[in-house]
Design an enzyme around this catalytic site. Structure first.
Site, short mmCIF file in Angstrom:
data_model
loop_
_atom_site.label_atom_id
_atom_site.label_comp_id
_atom_site.label_asym_id
_atom_site.label_seq_id
_atom_site.Cartn_x
_atom_site.Cartn_y
_atom_site.Cartn_z
N HIS A 160 0.82 -1.21 0.00
CA HIS A 160 0.00 0.00 0.00
C HIS A 160 0.86 1.26 0.00
O HIS A 160 0.35 2.37 -0.11
CB HIS A 160 -0.92 -0.03 1.23
CG HIS A 160 -2.01 0.98 1.22
ND1 HIS A 160 -2.05 2.05 2.09
CD2 HIS A 160 -3.13 1.09 0.45
CE1 HIS A 160 -3.13 2.76 1.87
NE2 HIS A 160 -3.81 2.21 0.87
N TYR A 185 -9.41 14.14 -3.64
CA TYR A 185 -8.81 13.63 -2.40
C TYR A 185 -7.73 14.62 -1.94
O TYR A 185 -6.92 15.07 -2.74
CB TYR A 185 -8.14 12.27 -2.62
CG TYR A 185 -9.04 11.08 -2.75
CD1 TYR A 185 -10.33 11.20 -3.25
CD2 TYR A 185 -8.60 9.80 -2.41
CE1 TYR A 185 -11.16 10.10 -3.38
CE2 TYR A 185 -9.41 8.69 -2.54
CZ TYR A 185 -10.70 8.84 -3.04
OH TYR A 185 -11.49 7.75 -3.17
N ARG A 217 -11.20 11.19 9.77
CA ARG A 217 -12.34 11.34 8.87
C ARG A 217 -13.40 10.26 9.09
O ARG A 217 -14.59 10.54 9.12
CB ARG A 217 -11.87 11.27 7.42
CG ARG A 217 -12.98 11.53 6.41
CD ARG A 217 -12.57 11.09 5.01
NE ARG A 217 -12.68 9.66 4.84
CZ ARG A 217 -11.90 8.94 4.05
NH1 ARG A 217 -10.91 9.51 3.40
NH2 ARG A 217 -12.07 7.63 3.94
#
Length: 724
Positions: A450, A483, A579
């Site tokens: 990732h 984003y 978030r």
């Protein structure tokens, strides 16, 4: 709230709870219920009058898409555990079956409220000149238009199917939508049940001719009912309903797969055929139709949701009309950093001057693409290495890598096949890269890669210089428009060596040794974070200022949460911007009275991961230790993925992260929800004429500190870097 106001504001008064809620599993919030709470906040943005009308419609659609993915992955996994009799509790003490009961109740309420929100938005849209017609409200002149649409664009791709012993119930794919019909033949009154599966390739809403300034649409299911006589000549509809299915979409891959790509291609086919885990069906559907659908799809009562209104709320994104700018956010063009302009667009020259941090989407992601395009075309560039977790279908990043490989440069692409719901796209990209001559590697079978890293090795003056890009987001130019993420460019030799060691690790499986400014998971990133938290606790007990500021998408890893609790108990002031999922309970006496948590939901999706430690001073401070990361504080990221935690040491980059990005996020009021000890989130409602500070607006209006060029830029209002 200005930065000064925020820093002066005391932490909320702590609440006292029974000892078992402080020491036992109840010190954590349930992950799944916390995620549902986040999706409620997304849905509530669809009711926020400060948000433009079609952006509210988009929020409604996003809340539905989010819920679909939540069910197909998270709920599917819990359901499988519960069916297997697994009663292992989560960190908060709830078993899989107990979680499912709570999830289903909350999700049903959320879906019902989605219908309430849609009805309100539909009314506002009609006032604004966007009308959804029904078969009863069509004008006579609409029929000729619909005849052409149906015969040319719909009829050729439909497969009407009878339901009887000679015609087995068809397969309805994940997120598949269908119309079920109960009919009688006019000639002999013979009954027939039939299905009209609706292919994903057909738009859900059919555009009708405008009437004046009014845009008009007809739902596809209404169109199909108009033309049942064409599809089933001689039959008349006596009852109908629509339904939509969600299937288990988690992937299982054999541990000993000889060819990982082929195995994933097979797994993707299994995903499309997973078990049905949720059936949404029209309320008051004819009982015979509902029974055959429920029986044939093998769903239980708890998995059936009857809805009065719109089935498939996610499809409403089709009605977000790009040409109705008056109903959308004001247009915004991302900035090109002044420093890059000073160097006539030369990314390598701009990075050589000093480290540069870009804040997307406020600074354009095109700079990342330019970095790789220039590397592909530069004869002095020898090698490029790149991670690819998610990227776009026609990816300019992949195009640049292919061009570099075709030009004879050494190109290594680390493609993550297990990027959820992007596996098929990533397989296509890997095939394309291999055809161009790039070396494609897939990393670990059991761990996702990732991390977001790119390196370019360039020959300069008889030596090799490594230019490195570390990111908090994906190499995806489309999502980069919405984003909020960080892109860190450097030619620091230590960070270049660290990045190279990570690529060597993923390609060769030998754990890296001697990392200098980088920590990676699953080897040491979590322990590094906990060590830094403990050091802040030491500072607090020594009478020094002690503070932690962090920004994440999710915080649920129990060891990290307990480390934050210990730091709070020792006197460290901790401010978190989370978030989505938060398993930590703030403001509890004796546990977390020095922790406050907020969530920001607004125009842009908060996605960057940042953590700042006071390091013996109050925040913000030049003494702070500042890190950016690809990892959220979740078990999967810290224990089962390849992730990075990069320390930023350049003074300007540190100032930008601490005194601009983090301070603005913490000072935001307009888009902020504050978490209470009981897990509920509340937001401040402005009084008439009151202007609440909006961090997204602030970032759109003010350039990033490290991207400034020789021409300079306006001072950053109220959020300038402070001295110790």
């Amino acid at each position: 709230m200005t930065q000064a106001d925020f820093l002066k504001a005391p932490f909320p008064a702590a609440v006292e709870l029974p000892p078992e809620e402080v020491d036992g599993p109840k010190r954590f919030f349930n992950r799944e219920l916390s995620w549902l709470g986040f999706n409620w906040r997304v849905l509530e943005e669809a009711e926020n009058p400060k948000v433009p009308l079609l952006e509210r419609l988009r929020f409604l659609s996003i809340s539905a898409t989010n819920l679909d993915e939540f069910y197909t992955v998270r709920v599917a996994g819990l359901r499988e555990l519960a069916h297997a009799g697994n009663e292992t509790p989560a960190a908060d003490g709830l078993s899989p079956s107990e979680q499912l009961v709570l999830i289903n109740a909350d999700a049903r309420s959320l879906m019902e409220h989605q219908q309430v929100v849609w009805n309100a938005l539909r009314s506002e849209m009609e006032t604004a000149g966007i009308v959804l017609e029904t078969s009863e409200t069509l004008r006579d002149e609409d029929r000729a238009h619909l005849d052409e649409i149906f015969l040319s664009n719909v009829f050729p791709v439909l497969s009407p199917l009878a339901i009887d012993p000679a015609h087995p119930f068809p397969f309805i794919p994940n997120t598949g939508y269908a119309l079920a019909l109960q009919m009688k033949r006019s000639s002999d009154r013979q009954e027939l049940k039939a299905l009209l599966p609706i292919p994903h390739q057909i738009d859900r809403f059919v555009a009708l001719p405008d009437v004046g300034e009014t845009r008009r649409f007809l739902p596809l299911e209404e169109l199909l009912l108009l033309y049942v006589g064409v599809l089933f000549p001689g039959y008349k509809v006596t009852g109908h309903c629509s339904f939509r299915v969600l299937r288990d979409s988690d992937l299982e891959v054999e541990d000993e797969a000889e060819d990982l790509v082929r195995e994933f291609e097979v797994a993707l086919k299994r995903r499309r055929r997973g078990e049905v885990i949720r059936l949404s069906i029209s309320a008051n559907a004819p009982q015979p139709l509902q029974k055959v659908i429920v029986d044939e799809l093998h769903v239980g009562e708890s998995e059936v949701i009857e809805l009065s209104g719109m089935i498939g709320v996610a499809d409403l994104k089709e009605l977000v009309l790009d040409d109705r700018r008056d109903l959308l956010w004001p247009s915004f063009t991302p900035r090109v950093p002044e420093r890059v302009q000073d160097h006539d667009g030369d990314m390598f020259a701009a990075i050589r001057q000093k480290d540069m941090l870009l804040h997307h989407p406020y600074e354009t992601f095109d700079m990342v693409i330019r970095f790789l395009n220039q590397a592909a075309a530069d004869p002095d560039v020898l090698a490029i290495k790149q991670t690819l977790y998610r990227t776009s279908t026609e990816s300019p990043i992949v195009t640049a890598l292919c061009e570099a490989a075709e030009a004879g440069k050494s190109v290594t692409a680390l493609v993550e096949l297990k990027a959820r719901f992007d596996e098929a796209a990533n397989i296509r990209q890997s095939r394309r890269l291999e055809r161009a001559g790039a070396h494609v590697i897939y990393g670990f079978l059991n761990w996702k890669t990732h991390a977001k890293i790119s390196t370019v090795v360039r020959r300069e003056g008889g030596k090799l210089v490594t230019y490195t890009h570390y990111g908090t987001g994906n190499y995806h130019p489309i999502t980069a428009r919405i984003y909020t993420d960080l892109s860190f460019f450097t030619c620091d030799t230590a960070l270049g060596r660290d990045a190279t060691k990570v690529f060597n690790y993923v390609g060769g499986y030998a754990p890296p040794e001697g990392l200098e400014n980088l920590a990676i998971s699953p080897h040491g990133l979590k322990s590094r974070l906990i060590e830094l938290m403990e050091k802040e606790g030491d500072n607090a007990e020594a009478g020094k200022p002690a503070a932690i500021w962090a920004k994440m998408n999710s915080v649920i890893e129990p060891d990290v949460i307990d480390a934050l609790y210990r730091a709070s108990q020792r006197g460290v002031k901790i401010s978190l911007v989370i978030r989505g999922i938060c398993g930590l309970r703030p403001g509890i006496k004796g546990l977390s009275e020095n922790i406050r948590v907020k969530s920001i939901v607004g125009r842009f999706l908060e996605h960057s991961r940042i953590v700042c430690f006071g390091n013996g001073a109050s925040l913000p401070s030049k003494k702070a230790r500042v890190f950016m990361s690809s990892a959220d504080w979740m078990g999967r990221n810290l224990n089962r993925r390849i992730e990075t935690l990069v320390e930023c040491t350049n003074a300007t980059v540190k100032a930008q992260i601490v005194s601009q990005i983090m301070a603005a996020n913490l000072a935001d009021e307009a888009q902020s929800w504050v978490m209470a000890p009981d897990g509920k989130f509340t937001r401040e409602i402005p009084q008439d004429g009151q202007q609440l500070f909006n961090c997204h607006r602030f970032f759109m209006e003010n350039p990033s500190l490290s991207g400034r060029g020789s021409a300079g830029a306006a001072d950053v209002p109220e959020l300038t870097h402070t001295e110790d």
